[in-house]
Design an enzyme around this catalytic site. Structure first.
Site, mmCIF file in Angstrom:
data_model
loop_
_atom_site.group_PDB
_atom_site.id
_atom_site.type_symbol
_atom_site.label_atom_id
_atom_site.label_comp_id
_atom_site.label_asym_id
_atom_site.label_seq_id
_atom_site.Cartn_x
_atom_site.Cartn_y
_atom_site.Cartn_z
ATOM 1 N N GLU A 179 0.880 -1.075 0.047
ATOM 2 C CA GLU A 179 0.056 -0.139 0.291
ATOM 3 C C GLU A 179 0.846 1.251 0.038
ATOM 4 O O GLU A 179 1.471 1.689 1.043
ATOM 5 C CB GLU A 179 -1.100 0.014 1.261
ATOM 6 C CG GLU A 179 -2.087 1.089 1.235
ATOM 7 C CD GLU A 179 -1.368 2.383 1.365
ATOM 8 O OE1 GLU A 179 -0.998 3.304 0.642
ATOM 9 O OE2 GLU A 179 -1.263 2.861 2.653
ATOM 10 N N GLU A 235 3.568 8.583 -6.237
ATOM 11 C CA GLU A 235 4.635 7.994 -5.816
ATOM 12 C C GLU A 235 5.552 7.108 -6.661
ATOM 13 O O GLU A 235 6.274 6.065 -6.134
ATOM 14 C CB GLU A 235 4.564 7.126 -4.302
ATOM 15 C CG GLU A 235 4.064 8.324 -3.384
ATOM 16 C CD GLU A 235 4.049 7.822 -2.072
ATOM 17 O OE1 GLU A 235 4.448 6.631 -1.769
ATOM 18 O OE2 GLU A 235 3.432 8.297 -1.140
#
Length: 706
Positions: free
Chosen positions: A198, A207
């Site tokens: 996650e 990200e």
């Protein structure tokens, strides 16, 4: 806000990346691990790589502190205390969704890879689901095996403590590397059958999720692996919202300003190509003006589609295990602004939208007529790009703020002939404003953050504002003035700033006291009659009820059965922590903190006098409560006094949505009552004090209730 329609089109993405990888570098030698951590001095803007050493096998300190060998420990803890780890771990629906998906999926021994493992929560869930039979050296075909990959050294240390506390240190193999640095046969014995991870941001892709998981599928996982979560679906909604539009449309907002300046002259627009698109036709449900697309995502946790987790706003009803009362900070909805002036739309008419994504971001394009080409937009002019935060764009487009600053600078320039003005910060507005208001002025702009981009911007817009670049100088090669050679042997008459430093929008309010540091360094170059604007900073505070924010950062105990209490102090938790272990101040927009209420009047703690050199400062004040309720902490901010007559004050408090405040949460909430109440068991007074350290820009805040 006028809601027009909901986009319901799926984009399947499988992605992950270890946190903090871009901000740290680590290496090992023998039994010693070293981490090079980037640290920025908020008062100078200088950055340096700080070496933090940690001995493997060293004894653990109390309260969850990693046993770092040098004096940079507090800095490392401060960084961890202001991250999103704590509120993410306090997100019960998230934790429950992962636990249910892992329990339902891992029904037989497998080799599980956890990328970006953090505290090891998902790794422990996987090991437990396989009957706690994981082994760091076993064959995945014979027994369960969990490999936890985490690149950030302080978090690796915390993970090991959590594993040890829960008796899982032998069940999880921890590797302190980025996932794309792992090699099968060297770091791990075999490819993994299952991926649990996650590592998402509010936009889903920010990200580096796609390239990281692509590497994992190519190099670390078996063919057709099991993945938890299984898929991500993005959703969006077209909205009309004047508040959001002010965060974007500087061109239109400044057209109504009375100062005559144009920060975005006609012709300044921008287009960047992208790739990967999905086309949609959307029917409008109301008349209005499309200002933006707001977006969120939903995770389908399992292959069967029985478990979901959503970041949708509360007014959206979609399959998820969250309730209306759940609130979290670490994921927010995203906003994509419609380029230009927005798009008018009419009920029952169709809008054509193109959703575009590359490896790190999602964007959109809209029109009301026909098929469109996929494009992404950023603010740029000519051959350069100047990036400003949405809040800065809103400030620069705010007519009241511009009028205020124009009055301040006009009063400051009054009666001065051929003044030399130094703009100490990154304010492109003040640079143009001084040159605009005084035809005989000479302006030197330091632009410590913008640097070359500031030069290019000023050059591009000066002519459009009727300003000669002969009157503006930017120190592009260095960040400050060093001698009168830089000022052409002339003393500085005016030193001004908003204060605003590019790239520091997420910092605490008092870190803008860099302006005071700059003034002190330039002291020998100032004339005797030099004016400093602002001339003072005033630290203000207010007692607040902040139940949602406090709960998102409360102490951790059992998370889906795993004890996390050992990480509380390091992550800056509030709640049941030792009295001497005070949590950090965190930068936050109070208006974004869920439910909140002011419990006291605004009061002053101390002042910073910019006419004097920067020095240690302290102050205290008694808090008088005017509303009964549960006090969860204090909001702190700086009001900027612009003139010595005390008539021009710029506030950045909770009522001002475009500035972050500092939030000091209490270890335990305190029930307070207003004076005169008959209750004897609740507090009605408090004392708060603060001290400022100019050597590091930190503000220490203490409080006592009575």
């Amino acid at each position: 806000m006028l809601l027009l329609s909901v986009i319901r089109r799926r984009i399947r993405i499988l992605v992950s990346l270890s946190r903090f990888a871009a901000a740290t570098r680590s290496m090992s030698s023998g039994s010693t691990q070293r981490m090079f951590q980037l640290r920025v001095d908020p008062l100078t803007g200088n950055s340096e790589w700080v070496v933090i050493e940690e001995e493997e096998g060293e004894g653990e300190e109390e309260h969850g502190h990693p046993p770092f060998k040098n004096n940079n420990n507090n800095k490392s803890l401060l960084l961890l205390g202001t991250t999103s780890y704590l509120d993410m771990l306090n997100d019960s629906p998230r934790n429950r969704a992962f636990r249910q998906a892992i329990d339902n999926t891992l029904i037989s021994p497998s080799h599980v890879l956890d990328i970006g493992a953090g505290t090891g929560l998902l790794s422990m869930m996987a090991a437990r689901a396989m009957g706690s039979a994981a082994s760091t050296c076993g064959d995945s075909k014979q027994g369960g095996m969990v490999t936890a990959c985490e690149s950030y050294l302080p978090m690796v240390k915390l993970m090991k403590k959590v594993l040890r506390l829960n008796g899982m240190e032998k069940a999880v193999h921890v590797i302190n590397k980025r996932s794309d640095e792992l090699n099968v046969g060297v770091d791990v014995s075999s490819r993994a059958d299952v991926l649990v991870s996650e590592i998402l941001d509010s936009e889903l892709l920010g990200e580096g999720l796609i390239p990281t998981l692509q590497h994992a599928h190519d190099m670390l996982l078996v063919e057709n692996p099991v993945t938890i979560p299984y898929r991500a679906t993005t959703y969006g909604q077209l909205v009309e919202c004047t508040f959001l539009w002010r965060l974007h449309d500087l061109h239109s907002n400044e057209a109504h300003a009375s100062d005559g300046l144009r920060l975005v002259p006609t012709g300044f627009d921008n287009i960047l190509d992208s790739h990967g698109e999905t086309e949609l036709s959307i029917r409008a449900i109301n008349n209005g003006q499309v200002h933006a697309v707001i977006s969120w995502w939903i995770l389908q946790m399992d292959r069967e589609g029985t478990i979901f987790y959503s970041t949708a706003p509360r007014w959206i009803s979609m399959p998820t295990n969250k309730s209306d009362e759940d609130w979290c900070d670490h994921w927010k909805q995203c906003v994509w602004f419609v380029p230009g002036q927005g798009i008018p739309i009419y009920k029952d008419r169709e809008v054509h939208l193109c959703a575009v994504h590359d490896e790190t971001r999602i964007s959109y394009n809209i029109n009301t007529h026909s098929r469109i080409d996929a494009m992404m937009y950023n603010f740029e002019g000519g051959d350069f790009q100047l990036e400003l935060s949405p809040e800065r764009i809103a400030i620069y487009g705010d007519g009241e703020w511009r009028s205020f600053m124009s009055t301040v600078i006009r009063n400051t320039l009054k009666g001065r002939v051929d003044p030399l003005c130094v703009v100490a910060d990154d304010s492109v507005f003040l640079t143009l404003l001084v040159a605009h208001l005084s035809q005989t002025s000479k302006v030197i702009s330091l632009f410590p953050g913008l640097q070359g981009k500031g030069v290019q911007y000023i050059e591009a817009v000066a002519d459009a504002n009727g300003i000669s670049m002969d009157r503006i100088q930017v120190l592009e090669k260095k960040r400050t003035l060093s001698s009168m050679l830089d000022t052409h042997q002339k003393k500085v008459d005016l030193l001004i700033g908003e204060p605003f430093y590019s790239g520091t929008e997420g910092m605490l309010p008092w870190q803008k006291l860099r302006f005071w540091k700059e003034k002190t360094m330039l002291g020998s170059l100032l004339s005797e009659a030099a004016l400093i604007v602002p001339c003072k900073g005033i630290l203000k505070a207010c007692a607040m009820s902040l139940p949602d924010l406090w709960n998102s950062r409360r102490c951790l105990d059992k998370i889906e059965g795993f004890d996390h209490s050992v990480v509380n102090t390091t992550l800056g938790a509030c709640g049941e922590i030792p009295a001497h272990e005070d949590g950090p101040c965190i930068p936050y927009f109070i208006w974004q903190s869920g439910k909140y209420k002011k419990l006291s009047d605004v009061f002053t703690i101390m002042e910073f006098d910019f006419s004097k050199p920067i020095s240690p400062s302290s102050g205290r004040n008694q808090v008088e409560f005017v509303e009964s309720g549960m006090c969860h902490g204090f909001a702190l901010w700086i009001d900027w006094l612009m003139d010595s007559d005390n008539s021009m004050l710029l506030s950045t408090g909770p009522d001002k949505r475009h500035w972050k405040q500092g939030v000091k949460l209490l270890a335990k909430p305190v029930a307070v009552v207003i004076p005169g109440s008959s209750s004897l068991s609740e507090c009605c007074h408090a004392v708060i004090e603060a001290s400022f350290d100019p050597s590091n820009g930190e503000l220490l805040v203490r409080h006592v209730f009575s």
